[in-house]
Design an enzyme around this catalytic site. Structure first.
Site, mmCIF file in Angstrom:
data_model
loop_
_atom_site.group_PDB
_atom_site.id
_atom_site.type_symbol
_atom_site.label_atom_id
_atom_site.label_comp_id
_atom_site.label_asym_id
_atom_site.label_seq_id
_atom_site.Cartn_x
_atom_site.Cartn_y
_atom_site.Cartn_z
ATOM 1 N N THR A 12 8.266 0.747 2.501
ATOM 2 C CA THR A 12 8.458 1.931 1.942
ATOM 3 C C THR A 12 9.652 2.462 0.992
ATOM 4 O O THR A 12 9.301 3.024 0.016
ATOM 5 C CB THR A 12 8.649 3.208 3.115
ATOM 6 O OG1 THR A 12 7.518 2.745 4.166
ATOM 7 C CG2 THR A 12 8.842 4.559 2.881
ATOM 8 N N PHE B 184 0.801 -1.036 0.025
ATOM 9 C CA PHE B 184 0.140 -0.106 0.000
ATOM 10 C C PHE B 184 0.861 1.288 0.134
ATOM 11 O O PHE B 184 0.256 2.597 -0.359
ATOM 12 C CB PHE B 184 -1.037 -0.010 1.120
ATOM 13 C CG PHE B 184 -0.433 0.574 2.475
ATOM 14 C CD1 PHE B 184 0.381 -0.205 3.405
ATOM 15 C CD2 PHE B 184 -0.617 1.873 2.681
ATOM 16 C CE1 PHE B 184 0.867 0.359 4.450
ATOM 17 C CE2 PHE B 184 -0.306 2.522 3.787
ATOM 18 C CZ PHE B 184 0.463 1.807 4.753
ATOM 19 N N LYS B 185 2.053 1.098 0.250
ATOM 20 C CA LYS B 185 2.995 2.290 0.348
ATOM 21 C C LYS B 185 3.132 2.963 -1.079
ATOM 22 O O LYS B 185 3.582 4.222 -1.149
ATOM 23 C CB LYS B 185 4.226 2.012 0.658
ATOM 24 C CG LYS B 185 4.638 1.375 2.110
ATOM 25 C CD LYS B 185 4.429 2.341 3.278
ATOM 26 C CE LYS B 185 4.969 1.627 4.556
ATOM 27 N NZ LYS B 185 4.417 0.367 5.029
ATOM 28 N N ASP B 186 2.641 2.006 -2.071
ATOM 29 C CA ASP B 186 2.765 3.001 -3.522
ATOM 30 C C ASP B 186 1.716 4.059 -3.579
ATOM 31 O O ASP B 186 2.069 4.997 -4.230
ATOM 32 C CB ASP B 186 2.371 1.876 -4.424
ATOM 33 C CG ASP B 186 3.393 0.941 -4.858
ATOM 34 O OD1 ASP B 186 4.510 1.184 -4.809
ATOM 35 O OD2 ASP B 186 3.337 -0.273 -5.280
ATOM 36 N N ALA C 150 3.651 7.133 -1.781
ATOM 37 C CA ALA C 150 4.939 7.182 -2.271
ATOM 38 C C ALA C 150 4.869 7.866 -3.776
ATOM 39 O O ALA C 150 5.614 8.871 -4.021
ATOM 40 C CB ALA C 150 5.888 6.092 -2.430
#
Ligand SMILES: *Cc1c(COP(=O)(O)O)cnc(C)c1O
Length: 431
Positions: free
Chosen positions: A139, A106-108, A111
């Site tokens: 991350t 989910f960091k996409d 970021a």
């Protein structure tokens, strides 16, 4: 829109400055001075809007005075160029799959939005930016992917040696170009502390334009509210009590949910599900926030002993313990529980969960036992293939490896090993 520091000692700044600075000088966190509430006309018809339309509407209030709507739209289209499926697993349980971006976690969301926002703000500057990121696994690669090959931007990733999965390490160390990985002989908390200190060191900030892409950066928080609103709008049972369960480490993800609530999403409860690094579940029980050294678990992206977004969580609920307890309930699970849940869900639904997502599922399941009338959405934060060893071990079955991961596995690693003190990082940065 201005952004203030939660410690109230540094001046309020514009979004551009908050994104570039990352961290205010007083060591607080940037937060919007006011939170735009979405009109009822939008909330009532949100189910007819696409993800990108929801994202545009939600970001306008924060970003709209900094760029044209066309520019904002193209940032959103480029950042969220992947699916966000809401999968119904059981009568009252949905899984929101947040792992269909390029690095499969989910960091996409945060970021990629941040990378494009920063690229936009820096387009006319001729100074190089150095992005410093501490990563517990996911991350770093999301940030690296977001900035790979962007001119004028260098990315330095700090990750704890031996504490990320083999696949995660490959994703961190095989990017090349403007991305450099530092393997830190210490824990994630050490990495995080080292990065924080660099930002507060005038000897560094006087020489380089440093930016943080950690979840402390406000540009990562904002997009993490979009998918809550999107998932909520897709529920058929919108008039029931809705609960989100969030597998948590630094609590950036859960803060995104609280932000969506403040913007008008009707939600009954958030469940903060952690591994045995249970600082926040403990706080919710006894009111004491006591950071501890992090303990290594199978859900390694949640091995956080001093959750960095905690001041945001508090501020989004008025810094009021009773309010916080009203909207957030905690739970935690150990590795044995995690393996059991992965196996149970696979047997029952033929569905693979990564260890983090398994903790979320279990937290929701337990909550629904006590609250059978509620409808729950559990966030699946990483693709199960990123944790293939654990998932195979738990299920006795092979999870399919997406092509992008197979490619990364074949590349050769490149990282620089350094110690776990700030002096080690400083020596590297001033080399
Ligand atoms: C980062 C991460 C988490 C924790 O999210 P926070 O915003 O730090 O609470 C959970 N699961 C996965 C897979 C992650 O990468």
């Amino acid at each position: 829109m201005k952004f203030y520091s939660t410690n109230r000692q540094s001046p309020a700044v514009s979004l551009q400055e908050a994104v570039f600075k990352g961290l205010p000088d007083d060591n607080g966190l940037y937060m919007p001075e006011s939170i735009p509430i979405l009109p009822d006309s939008f909330l009532q018809n949100a189910q007819e809007r696409s993800f990108a339309e929801i994202a545009l509407e939600m970001s306008k209030g924060f970003v709209g005075d900094q760029m044209t709507e066309e520019d904002l739209q193209s940032i959103i289209d480029a950042a969220f160029s992947f699916e966000v499926p809401l999968v119904q697993l059981d009568a009252n349980i949905y899984i929101l799959e947040l792992f269909h971006g390029p690095t499969l976690a989910f960091k996409d969301f945060g970021a990629r939005f941040m990378a494009r926002l920063l690229g936009h703000f820096n387009a006319n500057a001729n100074e190089e930016i150095n992005i410093l990121v501490a990563t517990s696994g996911d991350t770093g690669s999301a940030v690296a992917q977001g900035f790979l090959g962007v001119p004028g931007v260098n990315v330095t990733l700090l990750y704890p040696s031996g504490k990320v999965s083999e696949l995660q390490e490959k994703q961190l160390t095989t990017n090349g170009q403007n991305i450099q990985a530092l393997e830190i002989l210490g824990t994630f908390d050490d990495c995080q502390k080292m990065v924080k200190q660099a930002f507060l060191d005038p000897e560094i900030t006087g020489k380089q334009k440093l930016t943080s892409a950690n979840s402390i950066n406000i540009a990562r928080l904002i997009p993490q509210s979009f998918y809550y609103m999107y998932a909520w709008s897709r529920l058929k049972e919108i008039n029931k009590d809705i609960v989100f369960c969030v597998p948590s480490g630094n609590f950036g993800n859960l803060s995104g949910g609280l932000l969506a609530r403040k913007m008008g999403m009707k939600v009954d409860k958030f469940i903060a599900a952690t591994n045995i690094n249970k600082i926040v579940p403990d706080y919710l029980l006894n009111g004491n926030f006591e950071p501890k050294p992090s303990i290594q678990t199978l859900a390694n992206a949640m091995d956080v002993g001093n959750p960095s977004n905690f001041p945001r969580l508090k501020s989004l609920l008025g810094d009021d313990y009773e309010q916080i307890r009203k909207y957030v309930t905690g739970c935690y699970f150990n590795d044995e529980d995690t393996l059991e849940v992965i196996s149970e869900v696979y047997d029952r639904f033929d569905y693979f969960l990564c260890p983090h997502s398994a903790i979320g599922y279990k937290g929701l399941k337990n909550y629904l036992k006590e609250n059978p009338e509620s409808i729950g959405i559990s966030l699946a934060t990483a693709h199960p293939a990123k944790f293939v060893d654990t998932v195979d071990r738990a299920t006795g079955s092979d999870v399919d490896i997406p092509l992008s991961l197979e490619e990364v596995m074949g590349k050769s690693q490149n990282s620089i090993i350094i110690g776990n003190t700030y002096e080690d990082l400083k020596a590297y940065l001033l080399r």
